[in-house]
Structure formats: structure tokens, C-alpha cells
Design an enzyme around this catalytic site. Sequence first.
Site, PDB file in Angstrom:
ATOM      1  CG  LEU A  87      -1.967  -1.056   1.341  1.00  0.00           C
ATOM      2  CD1 LEU A  87      -2.621  -1.024   2.710  1.00  0.00           C
ATOM      3  CD2 LEU A  87      -3.020  -0.840   0.257  1.00  0.00           C
ATOM      4  CE  LYS A 120      -0.054  -0.968   6.238  1.00  0.00           C
ATOM      5  NZ  LYS A 120       1.029  -1.814   6.716  1.00  0.00           N
TER       6      LYS A 120
HETATM    7  S1  IVH Z   1      -5.939  -4.882   3.072  1.00  0.00           S
HETATM    8  C1  IVH Z   1      -2.855  -4.315  -0.879  1.00  0.00           C
HETATM    9  N1  IVH Z   1      -6.127  -4.645   5.618  1.00  0.00           N
HETATM   10  O1  IVH Z   1      -0.576  -4.190   5.054  1.00  0.00           O
HETATM   11  C2  IVH Z   1      -3.102  -5.063   0.326  1.00  0.00           C
HETATM   12  N2  IVH Z   1      -3.964  -5.042   4.726  1.00  0.00           N
HETATM   13  O2  IVH Z   1       1.080  -2.447   3.276  1.00  0.00           O
HETATM   14  C3  IVH Z   1      -4.222  -4.482   1.108  1.00  0.00           C
HETATM   15  N3  IVH Z   1      -2.218  -5.168   6.451  1.00  0.00           N
HETATM   16  O3  IVH Z   1       0.303  -6.529   2.651  1.00  0.00           O
HETATM   17  C4  IVH Z   1      -4.679  -5.461   2.050  1.00  0.00           C
HETATM   18  N4  IVH Z   1      -3.523  -4.847   8.172  1.00  0.00           N
HETATM   19  O4  IVH Z   1      -0.203  -7.421   4.974  1.00  0.00           O
HETATM   20  C5  IVH Z   1      -5.298  -4.853   4.597  1.00  0.00           C
HETATM   21  N5  IVH Z   1      -6.509  -4.412   7.875  1.00  0.00           N
HETATM   22  C6  IVH Z   1      -5.672  -4.637   6.871  1.00  0.00           C
HETATM   23  C7  IVH Z   1      -4.293  -4.833   7.080  1.00  0.00           C
HETATM   24  C8  IVH Z   1      -3.460  -5.025   5.977  1.00  0.00           C
HETATM   25  C9  IVH Z   1      -2.292  -5.076   7.793  1.00  0.00           C
HETATM   26  C10 IVH Z   1      -0.965  -5.373   5.688  1.00  0.00           C
HETATM   27  C11 IVH Z   1      -1.058  -6.400   4.614  1.00  0.00           C
HETATM   28  C12 IVH Z   1      -0.556  -5.736   3.375  1.00  0.00           C
HETATM   29  C13 IVH Z   1       0.163  -4.550   3.929  1.00  0.00           C
HETATM   30  C14 IVH Z   1       0.174  -3.427   2.925  1.00  0.00           C
END
Ligand code: IVH
Length: 675
Positions: A87, A120
Site C-alpha cells: 500500500l 493496519k
Molecule cells: S488490506 C494491498 N487490511 O498491510 C493489500 N492489509 O502495506 C491491502 N495489512 O500486505 C490489504 N492490516 O499485509 C489490509 N486491515 C488490513 C491490514 C493489511 C495489515 C498489511 C497487509 C498488506 C500490507 C500493505
Amino acid sequence: MTDMTRHQAEERIAKLRELINNYRYHYHVLDESIMSEEAADSLKHELSQLETSYPNLITPDSPTQRVAGAPSPEFVSVEHSQRMLSLNDVFNEVEVAAWRDRVLKLLPADTKLEYFVDIKMDGLACALHYENGVLVRGITRGDGFVGEDVTANIRTIESIPLRLHATKGFEHFLDGRTEVRGEILMYKTDFEALNRQREAAGKPLFANPRNTAAGTIRQLDPSLVAGRKLYFRAYDMLRDDPANLPTHAQAYEVMRALGFLANRQASVVSGVDAVMHFAREWDTKRHDLPFNTDGLVVKVNNRRLYADLGVVGKAPRAAVAYKYAAEQATTKVKDIFISIGRTGAATPVAMLEPVVVAGSTVQMATLHNEGEVKRKDIRVGDTVIVHKAGDIIPEVVEPLTTLRDGSEKPFVMPEKCPDCGTKLVKINAKDAAWRCPNEACPSRSWKRIEHFASKAALDIEGLGEKNVIALLGAGLVKDPADIFTLSEQQVVQLDRFAQISARKLVAAIQAKKQPPLSRFIYGLGIRHIGVQTAIDLANTFKSIESLYQATIDELNAVEGVGAIVAESVVEWFAEPSNRQLMSKFAANGVRPETVATVGGKLAGLNFVVTGSLEQMSRDQAAEQIRALGGTFQSSVGKDTDYLVVGKNVGASKLAKAAKLGTKQINEQALVEMLA
Ligand code: IVH
């Protein structure tokens, strides 16, 4: 960074690389931490800036040249069904709004967006593959395209269902292939317990929960993994028939129905304001979560739009990570000077190269006292780690001694007050704390007058730091009582003033000749007397004359006043120069308002309530405040004394209060003031 010669840059780069590599080695190999990740990031930032200025100093082994996440040969590599993305970060409201605009530009003009916001989680990403409801594979993120097969290890995690739950109405999700993605976490309490055990066993301590979880998952022996408590929290689900999962909110529902943990905090909101509201709410509450987090994930809730918006670089266009401001950074100490407070305390203060910490620029940090500077061995020229959290005064955590080049200068506590030349006296041998004993020291006078005129004290408009210094410099005032003799003719002679501003200042001062007693007491700047203690004293003694004559025992009897405060008050009024000051106030016509015997406890105080209260209604609060002589205002203004912050608070009042420096209290504090 300051201007450097190429040679200096080369030396600095070498030192930075060594320290960063050392940090990485401890962190990733030894599972130890020699500094916070935020401080290390700050150093990496400096290194990459230097390398940008001197590109031919870049070497392949520089920490900036590292590609993350290549799969380890120990595990079998598996290709992901769809790339695991990262992200892009945003740090504030402006950047969230800019992201929204970029997204909206690509969508039909009338599109109304809903956002799905979640915490996150700070763990490691993992993809779980299910076939006809049965777990067949668990894969780490790896480089996003190819990860490591860690199935044996993740099978020991209790919150991962080995078979999907066949909850009524959701059975069809058990057919065919289902992939659930989420974060593997170690909870903070389990991490602490593990480190306590290791400490007792004489083993080196682990750096943090994320690192420990990652290290655990990549263990070759699954029984070792089973002995460590890990959790899996799901955030995404992939199906061959994506139409069944129209929104992220629904995907979370489905994942829960299938037996996964998915954050209950996650919610659907509309508009950037609502995203920011969620962000602010979790900025404080996040510390109570069982796991670590440094921000939020904000996604377009509609999964169809989400997919259509595509990928830019390594990140989906339809999602961002909102990052809370780092509370640590590294910077250089330009100088250490002595600041004399209004009570005479001589505090060493570090002047820093400006650096952003916790969202605001920091240029100075208190070093507390000589003892602290010596203990930490902070030198002028040192690169230091600076820590600041929220409203807390910035502090220097430690110098990074390996970055020294020999030009650093150890701090020497001056023997004399830098302002008046009086010999400093030691007030605390243990901490080597010093103070200037000269009651007439210009620094002390300046801070005393400034404090006396400040918002929480007499609240005299126009009498801030610069004007006080100008008046002192011209010899027009020496102490807070002198300000009441100032005439327009005197003030207008100063460079800083014109006729109108001089008239205004004199009028503002004259208007405060009968200040509320509590504000007057607070304004005297007696050590240990804060706003509330001043109110308590005013309510008990009711006039400045009775406080003047109060004995230690009488003071001690006041609720909320302990021995230290009692002694401080008695000492203050015993000091001849303070007695003179009191006579001067009287001679200059200053008559603090005596507190009325009945019901005047909150006299002169203005309150604003924001958000909803739990123990009473707003109207009841207003009634009680007024019954005690206070004023209940509808919006925060310059004269607001307290902003009572309830539940579900509107951002605008908080922002205004923060800007005006209005004191914020919670409902319980209000209840106590009303009692
Ligand atoms: S949604 C594109 N939701 O953050 C991926 N990711 O920097 C979007 N992560 O690789 C996934 N908490 O490992 C999502 N509530 C959350 C999250 C989350 C941690 C991590 C995930 C992703 C990384 C992106």
C-alpha cells in the site's frame, strides 16, 4: 542536513551505513533491537538523501540498495494466485483528500464513494488456500509474486480454521477454491511474556512482536511454532466468483461466518471527514488493542470499483495506508543552552536541526538537568534520537555515538546564570539540578510576567513573550505588578507599538485589575500550583489576604493540597521580594475578586461541552455550571477556559481548542469540578 564537503559526506555515509547495517543485523539475525524502527528509518532517510546528492557514492552493498522479501531456499517457493500488493502511505488529511481525488477522477462523475477503514495490523501477511473447505496451503507474502510454503507451521495457529465453518447461508463458499489473506500476529502480552521467559533463561530478548512472529513462521521445526502463541486476522478473500462478495464489508462478514477472526473495529464510512474521524479516534485507542498498529488501511468499499481501479506500481490504486506520525526521529544537536524558568530552574535545552516528529516540527528538546546530560553523554554536534508523543515536550532519547567524527563538544554546565551572571546554586545533588537564585534575574522576570498574563492566568491580550521582553528591555517593568502602572505614552515609545496597539494593551491590562482570585493565584507562578490547585485554594481561602496568612496546617487541610504544595505556598509568601510584590499589587490598584461565599465555585470560568456526555445531559451540565457561577458557552472562543470532551466528538471544536490552547478535560473531570 547542513552543507558538507564531498569528503565529509563520504565519511557520514560510511558511518550511517555501518550503523544501519548493525541495526539490521541485530534486528533480523539476533532478534534484538538497538534502536526504534522509526529512528532507523530516519537514519535511512538521511542516507538516501545524501546518496541522492552524491550518486557516485552509491555502492551495491548500501542499505538503500536492498530488495526486500526474496524467498528463502529452505522453504518451497509457491507462486501466488494473484500478486500480493503493498500500500502507498498517506500521512494526513490533505493526502487522504488527494488520494480520493485521484480515485474519483477515474470514475464516472456522479460516483458516491464509500470507504472501508480498518486497523493496519503490524504482522506478516499470509495467504491461505482452501479447496472445498479444507486448508491445503499457507504461503508467506515473499516478494508479492512468489512466497514460501509454510503450511506445516501455520497449521499450528489456532485461529486458522483447518476446515471452513459451514455456517447456514454461507455453505456455497465451501465449494471450490477460496483464498483468505490476512495478517499473522503475535499479541503484545504474549510477546512480553515470551521475553520475560527468555530473560529468566538468560536468552537474548526479541525485538518486537512482528519480528518474532515472522521469525517463528519461518522456523523449520513446526513444534517450535506450536509453542509460540500466534493469531491470524483476515482482511481479504478471493473467490473464482467474485460477484458474491460485492463489498469489503461483506467479505469481512463472510470470513467471520467461515470461522476467521476479522477486525470488529473495521467500518464503512463516507467522506474524508469520516475517515479522519476514524483515524483520530483510533490514534489514542489503538494503544489498547492486543496487537501493534501504526495506522489504518482505507479502501474503496465496492470491490468491483476496487478491482477496476487497478494497480499502480506495487499498490492498488483503490487503497492507501494511513500512517500515524512517527514518534521518533534522528537529528543533530546544534547547541545546548541554559534556559532560566520563572522559578529560577536552570534547564539545559538542546537546540536541534528542525525535524518532524509526531506530526510537528521540533527544534528544541529539554535535557532536564545537568545530571541527565552527563548520564546520556549528549554533546553539541551529536546525532541524537528525539522522541515526542502527542502534546508531550520533546526529549532526547540518546546520542548515536558511533556517528561521531570527533568534532562533538561535551556539555559544560555554566557556573553563572547566562542572563544575570549570578552564581547558580545546586538544588538537587542527585540530578545535578541548578537554579538562579536572583529573584530579579531578567529571564525570571520575563517568564513571570508572561505567565501572569497568560491565558490560564489573567489572560491579558497583547502581553505575550515579545512584548514582555520589549517592556523589560526598556526598563518599563520589572515584575507583574509593574504592568498596571504602564501608560499609553510609555508604551507607544517602544518600536513594537503604534498609538492604537499601545492604547489597546494598556486597556487590556487595566481591564484585569479585578481578576478572579483563582486566576490571580495561578498567575503568581508559585511552584507546584497549577490551575486546579489555584481554584481549590481560592475556594477555600476566598481572599488573597487569607491565603497570605495561611499556615502549613490550614493549607494541608485543603482537599487536593499536599505537603509539597503547602510548603511551597508558605515559602513563597515568606520571601521578602514576594511580599513586596503583593504590596505593589495593592498599591497599583489590583484587587483580586474575593470568591462569593455561596455557589461561586466556577465564577469567571467559561465552559464548552463537545460530544455527548454519559452521566448527564448537556442541559444538566449547563445548569450545574451556571449554578456554581460558571458560564456555559456554545462554541470555543478565546475566553473559553475548559472544553469538556465527551464521546463522539466533532473534530472542528477540538481543532479550534487546540489552536487557542484551551484546556481540555473529560467528563469525569467536569463531574469532579461540579461536586
Ligand atoms: S488490506 C494491498 N487490511 O498491510 C493489500 N492489509 O502495506 C491491502 N495489512 O500486505 C490489504 N492490516 O499485509 C489490509 N486491515 C488490513 C491490514 C493489511 C495489515 C498489511 C497487509 C498488506 C500490507 C500493505
